[in-house]
Design an enzyme around this catalytic site. Structure first.
Site, short mmCIF file in Angstrom:
data_model
loop_
_atom_site.label_atom_id
_atom_site.label_comp_id
_atom_site.label_asym_id
_atom_site.label_seq_id
_atom_site.Cartn_x
_atom_site.Cartn_y
_atom_site.Cartn_z
N ASP A 54 0.87 -1.17 0.00
CA ASP A 54 0.00 0.00 0.00
C ASP A 54 0.91 1.22 0.00
O ASP A 54 1.76 1.37 0.89
CB ASP A 54 -0.88 -0.02 1.25
CG ASP A 54 -1.90 1.10 1.30
OD1 ASP A 54 -1.63 2.18 0.71
OD2 ASP A 54 -2.94 0.94 1.94
N ASN A 81 2.83 6.45 -10.06
CA ASN A 81 1.54 6.54 -10.74
C ASN A 81 0.32 6.37 -9.84
O ASN A 81 -0.74 6.91 -10.15
CB ASN A 81 1.52 5.48 -11.85
CG ASN A 81 0.13 5.22 -12.37
OD1 ASN A 81 -0.44 6.04 -13.09
ND2 ASN A 81 -0.43 4.06 -12.01
N TYR A 149 -8.96 16.14 -5.67
CA TYR A 149 -8.05 15.60 -6.68
C TYR A 149 -7.16 16.70 -7.25
O TYR A 149 -5.94 16.54 -7.36
CB TYR A 149 -8.89 14.96 -7.79
CG TYR A 149 -8.08 14.24 -8.86
CD1 TYR A 149 -7.55 12.98 -8.61
CD2 TYR A 149 -7.88 14.80 -10.11
CE1 TYR A 149 -6.83 12.30 -9.57
CE2 TYR A 149 -7.15 14.14 -11.08
CZ TYR A 149 -6.64 12.90 -10.82
OH TYR A 149 -5.91 12.22 -11.78
N LYS A 153 -2.98 17.08 -7.23
CA LYS A 153 -2.23 17.05 -8.48
C LYS A 153 -1.42 18.33 -8.68
O LYS A 153 -0.32 18.29 -9.26
CB LYS A 153 -3.17 16.78 -9.66
CG LYS A 153 -3.71 15.35 -9.67
CD LYS A 153 -2.58 14.32 -9.65
CE LYS A 153 -3.08 12.90 -9.76
NZ LYS A 153 -1.98 11.91 -9.79
#
Length: 242
Positions: A54, A81, A149, A153
């Site tokens: 994890d 990723n 999100y 990012k």
């Protein structure tokens, strides 16, 4: 044989990228939580090394990177990723659980994997390597209802810049790929949600096209680096439309 660890390797962009690198003859560490999916991917591929971990668990991440290095003797590249897209909405509808989960996977997880890769690349002989962070179109402009999100990012862009600078004395290059609307389960879910709301889904592209872009970045000689790459569905709403 060149070596790479791909995180989030069991699905989506990670899986497509890992499979391409395997086909190209790289020794590939497949890092994800699902042992069953990783074993399935590695079946019949001697150059595949399943690494069950994890990315939010510091000890598990370090153990996975150590195991890979012990088996291969070297880490040439990391495709950083692994990420999630939690349930969206205006900020006051984003649950704290979804916020913390997004930060933990999308930012803390990428930090931990970059940290483990950087330490290995710095101390191996010959020194050096390459870290490729998976940013997103959201690292530039957000989708509606994606504050969790988008914030993570944007943070990855800062991580990329800092690693690129700090890696120079050690021969460690760092770049970022920002991918727009590759056909993954996550993007297909967004498309289904758009259809359910009576909207036309955004254009998409094959996930293999994103994987080939990562391969290009990883295959460059040490003296060259793609600092930032954007690869996206040609007509998706990005240029000129926010």
């Amino acid at each position: 044989m060149k070596t790479i660890i791909v995180t989030g390797a069991s699905s989506g962009i990670g899986r497509a990228t890992a499979e391409l690198f395997l086909d190209e003859g790289w020794r590939v560490g497949l890092l994800a939580r699902s042992a069953e999916k990783l074993q399935d991917m590695a079946q019949g591929r001697k150059n595949a090394i399943p690494l069950v971990a994890d990315v939010t668990d510091p000890q598990a991440v370090q153990a996975a990177f150590d195991r890979f290095a012990e088996e291969t003797g070297r880490l040439d590249a990391l495709f950083n990723n692994a990420g999630i897209f939690a349930r969206g909405g205006p900020i006051d509808e984003i649950t704290l659980e979804d916020w913390y989960s997004s930060v933990n996977v999308n930012l803390n997880g990428m930090f931990l994997c970059a940290r483990a890769a950087f330490g290995r690349m710095r101390r191996q002989d010959p020194q050096g390597g390459r870290i490729i962070n998976n940013g997103s179109i959201a690292a530039h402009v957000p989708r509606p209802g994606s504050v969790h999100y988008t914030a993570t990012k944007h943070a990855i862009t800062g991580l990329t810049r800092a690693l690129s600078l700090d890696g120079r004395p050690f021969g460690i290059a760092c770049g970022q790929i920002d991918i727009g609307n590759a056909r993954t389960p996550m993007v297909e879910g967004l498309a289904d949600a758009a259809r359910a709301a009576g909207r036309e889904p955004d254009p998409t592209m094959a996930v293999e096209d994103a994987a080939r872009s990562v391969l290009h970045m990883a295959s460059l000689p040490p003296e060259a680096n793609v600092q930032f790459m954007t690869v996206m569905a040609t007509t998706m709403p990005y240029i000129g439309r926010g």
